[in-house]
Design a protein around this motif. Structure first.
Motif, PDB file in Angstrom:
ATOM      1  N   SER A  36     102.536 -66.526  20.910  1.00  0.00           N
ATOM      2  CA  SER A  36     103.579 -65.342  21.622  1.00  0.00           C
ATOM      3  C   SER A  36     104.542 -65.075  20.409  1.00  0.00           C
ATOM      4  O   SER A  36     105.562 -64.168  20.558  1.00  0.00           O
ATOM      5  CB  SER A  36     104.357 -66.153  22.555  1.00  0.00           C
ATOM      6  N   ASP A  37     104.491 -65.448  19.229  1.00  0.00           N
ATOM      7  CA  ASP A  37     105.381 -65.033  18.221  1.00  0.00           C
ATOM      8  C   ASP A  37     104.872 -63.856  17.636  1.00  0.00           C
ATOM      9  O   ASP A  37     104.383 -63.565  16.403  1.00  0.00           O
ATOM     10  CB  ASP A  37     105.101 -66.338  17.071  1.00  0.00           C
ATOM     11  N   ALA A  38     105.568 -62.674  18.256  1.00  0.00           N
ATOM     12  CA  ALA A  38     105.274 -61.385  17.733  1.00  0.00           C
ATOM     13  C   ALA A  38     105.642 -61.046  16.593  1.00  0.00           C
ATOM     14  O   ALA A  38     105.078 -60.346  15.565  1.00  0.00           O
ATOM     15  CB  ALA A  38     105.855 -60.389  18.860  1.00  0.00           C
ATOM     16  N   ALA A  74      91.865 -62.462  24.433  1.00  0.00           N
ATOM     17  CA  ALA A  74      92.075 -61.567  23.316  1.00  0.00           C
ATOM     18  C   ALA A  74      91.681 -62.191  22.192  1.00  0.00           C
ATOM     19  O   ALA A  74      91.227 -61.144  21.203  1.00  0.00           O
ATOM     20  CB  ALA A  74      93.687 -61.714  23.246  1.00  0.00           C
ATOM     21  N   LEU A  75      91.579 -63.333  21.996  1.00  0.00           N
ATOM     22  CA  LEU A  75      90.868 -64.127  20.517  1.00  0.00           C
ATOM     23  C   LEU A  75      89.318 -63.335  20.538  1.00  0.00           C
ATOM     24  O   LEU A  75      89.005 -63.105  19.314  1.00  0.00           O
ATOM     25  CB  LEU A  75      90.843 -65.515  20.630  1.00  0.00           C
ATOM     26  N   VAL A  76      88.652 -63.474  21.569  1.00  0.00           N
ATOM     27  CA  VAL A  76      87.173 -63.029  21.724  1.00  0.00           C
ATOM     28  C   VAL A  76      87.098 -61.747  21.341  1.00  0.00           C
ATOM     29  O   VAL A  76      86.072 -61.336  20.579  1.00  0.00           O
ATOM     30  CB  VAL A  76      86.648 -63.786  23.045  1.00  0.00           C
ATOM     31  N   ASN A  89      90.011 -71.211  12.525  1.00  0.00           N
ATOM     32  CA  ASN A  89      90.534 -71.297  13.924  1.00  0.00           C
ATOM     33  C   ASN A  89      91.587 -72.460  13.767  1.00  0.00           C
ATOM     34  O   ASN A  89      91.505 -73.574  13.531  1.00  0.00           O
ATOM     35  CB  ASN A  89      89.465 -71.892  14.757  1.00  0.00           C
ATOM     36  N   ALA A  90      92.766 -71.924  13.659  1.00  0.00           N
ATOM     37  CA  ALA A  90      93.901 -72.948  13.706  1.00  0.00           C
ATOM     38  C   ALA A  90      94.949 -72.737  14.710  1.00  0.00           C
ATOM     39  O   ALA A  90      96.204 -72.842  14.672  1.00  0.00           O
ATOM     40  CB  ALA A  90      94.838 -72.548  12.275  1.00  0.00           C
ATOM     41  N   VAL A  91      94.280 -72.607  15.916  1.00  0.00           N
ATOM     42  CA  VAL A  91      95.122 -72.567  17.193  1.00  0.00           C
ATOM     43  C   VAL A  91      95.200 -74.173  17.536  1.00  0.00           C
ATOM     44  O   VAL A  91      94.514 -74.845  17.057  1.00  0.00           O
ATOM     45  CB  VAL A  91      94.206 -71.926  18.434  1.00  0.00           C
ATOM     46  N   ALA A 113      90.031 -75.990  12.034  1.00  0.00           N
ATOM     47  CA  ALA A 113      91.369 -76.990  12.016  1.00  0.00           C
ATOM     48  C   ALA A 113      91.515 -77.420  13.407  1.00  0.00           C
ATOM     49  O   ALA A 113      91.985 -78.535  13.624  1.00  0.00           O
ATOM     50  CB  ALA A 113      92.658 -76.185  11.462  1.00  0.00           C
ATOM     51  N   ASN A 114      91.107 -76.635  14.359  1.00  0.00           N
ATOM     52  CA  ASN A 114      91.332 -76.944  15.733  1.00  0.00           C
ATOM     53  C   ASN A 114      90.426 -77.888  16.297  1.00  0.00           C
ATOM     54  O   ASN A 114      89.283 -77.876  16.763  1.00  0.00           O
ATOM     55  CB  ASN A 114      91.291 -75.618  16.649  1.00  0.00           C
ATOM     56  N   LYS A 115      90.657 -79.266  15.889  1.00  0.00           N
ATOM     57  CA  LYS A 115      89.735 -80.354  16.354  1.00  0.00           C
ATOM     58  C   LYS A 115      89.316 -80.598  17.592  1.00  0.00           C
ATOM     59  O   LYS A 115      88.477 -81.002  18.129  1.00  0.00           O
ATOM     60  CB  LYS A 115      90.248 -81.518  15.506  1.00  0.00           C
ATOM     61  N   GLU A 116      90.586 -80.000  18.532  1.00  0.00           N
ATOM     62  CA  GLU A 116      90.243 -80.140  19.955  1.00  0.00           C
ATOM     63  C   GLU A 116      89.108 -79.340  20.529  1.00  0.00           C
ATOM     64  O   GLU A 116      88.443 -79.801  21.459  1.00  0.00           O
ATOM     65  CB  GLU A 116      91.695 -79.644  20.511  1.00  0.00           C
TER      66      GLU A 116
END
Ligand code: NDP
Ligand code: MG
Length: 374
Positions: A36-38, A74-76, A89-91, A113-116
């Protein structure tokens, strides 16, 4: 020129990745995404010249006068449109899983980075990489270190992998002393400056638990060959224990730009202005056993990893909800562990058959935590 996309570009890892990309001539940032950080996204687009943009939050995207993909997919769509050579991927959170899958399914290398992603949907992520032949390059400092420690060591000579943990701000405390901890105290990490969610995970040691599962997925070792040791200085990032008695370690001051640079420039390496370890003043490296009785989140994660199937997805989703509730001042610090344990006890574990199965387990765990808090 390697064309890269940075997902989570406005966060702690994302902004350091922008710095690394600016320092390396052969990296071109072509796509950027945030939630959301436009303003942050636009600033990063100006700095890099990236033309492909995405914001998950549609109302934030509407305020901009440039073309921004928005909404849940949106990411896809960003990855599809930009066709980068590599996606970072640092979401934060399981929200990054679909983007990891979309990247690998298209045969695009993934700096992760997104280990989840690997915790919630590990087998699906690995299958996507196997099918397309795309690489998963870990950005997590421990796993980047382990990859480098392994080098070309024959795998049958690897005895175990050792992941180091700083111990977080509450190292040395007893279980009783964890009550009454404030958000501010939990956010004060002794060695690393990171986003809020992973900083709380580092205080509960859930982060180390997620990393044990991440290591199991990335390196294919059983859980009894993944060791965790507390190392308060965060200078040794990971070690490979070989069968001939050697223990190979990766050292450096804590600086995420180092593993980010390794992942973005792989298989080459580029020069970075990281502060070198110096020998002009004495310093020591300490190691101590991890206190599983006090930091139960690590134990819960190891058990969920062993259980397999959707258990790690349940653990992860319950933890995300509990950490958000702690940060919002709605629960105390010890309740994070209690809520995760409760969710693991109530949500049935199923084989990790599809993304829909992961999504259902994730939603059930979040609902259980919400119910337990209410
Ligand atoms: P931050 O909270 O600092 O940043 C998260 C980023 O992800 C922001 O850019 C945020 O956008 C974006 N984001 C969040 N949700 C979504 C979504 N649904 N869709 C698109 N973008 C989204 O986190 P960190 O940088 O600290 O961590 C990112 C990941 O890296 C985590 O998985 C963490 O575990 C891992 N990691 C981090 C380390 C660190 O040093 N920080 C070290 C090792 C691993 P917005 O700003 O708009 O909210
Ligand atoms: Mg780490």
């Amino acid at each position: 020129m390697k064309r890269i996309a940075i997902l989570g570009a406005t966060g702690s890892i994302g902004t350091q990745a922008l710095e690394v990309a600016a320092a390396h001539d052969d990296l071109e940032v072509v796509a950027l995404a945030a939630r959301s950080d436009a303003d942050g996204l636009v600033a990063a687009a100006r700095a890099t010249g990236a033309a492909f943009l995405a914001l998950e939050d549609a109302s934030a995207a509407e305020r901009l006068d440039v073309t921004v993909r928005s909404g849940p997919d949106a990411l896809v769509r960003l990855i599809e449109d930009a066709q980068p050579d590599l996606v970072l991927n640092a979401v934060v959170g399981a929200a990054g899983l679909e983007a990891s899958l979309a990247t690998l399914e298209r045969g695009i290398d993934l700096a992760l980075a997104n280990k989840e992603s690997l915790v919630a949907g590990g087998d699906l992520v690995l299958a996507a990489a196997r099918t397309s032949g795309a690489a998963i390059l870990p950005v997590d400092s421990e796993h980047s270190a382990l990859l480098q420690c392994l080098g070309d060591t024959p795998r049958d000579q690897l005895a175990s992998l050792v992941i180091t943990a700083s111990g977080g701000p509450f190292r040395g405390r007893t279980r009783d002393e964890l009550a009454g901890i404030t958000v501010e105290q939990a956010l004060a990490h002794p060695t690393w400056a990171m986003g809020a969610k992973i900083t709380i995970d580092s205080a509960t040691l859930m982060n180390k638990g997620l990393e044990v599962i991440e290591a199991h997925m990335l390196f294919g070792l059983p859980y009894d060959r993944i060791e965790v040791v507390v190392h308060p200085q965060s200078i040794v990032h990971g070690m490979a224990r070989l069968r001939d008695g050697a223990l190979i370690a990766h050292l450096g001051h804590p600086d995420m730009r180092v593993p980010i640079s390794y992942a973005l420039t792989y298989p080459r390496r580029e020069t970075l202005d990281a502060r070198p370890l110096a020998w002009d003043a004495p310093f020591s490296l300490d190691f101590e056993p991890v206190d599983l009785a006090t930091f139960g989140c690590l134990r819960l994660a190891m058990e969920a990893g062993e259980a397999g199937g959707t258990a790690p997805a349940v653990l992860n989703a319950a933890n995300e909800e509990a950490v958000a509730a702690f940060l919002a001042g709605r629960i105390g610090f010890p309740e994070i562990e209690a809520l995760v344990a409760d969710a693991l006890g109530h949500v049935a574990v199923e084989p990790l058959a599809s993304l829909d199965v992961v999504r259902a387990a994730d939603a059930a765990a979040r609902a259980r935590v919400a119910e337990a808090i209410a």
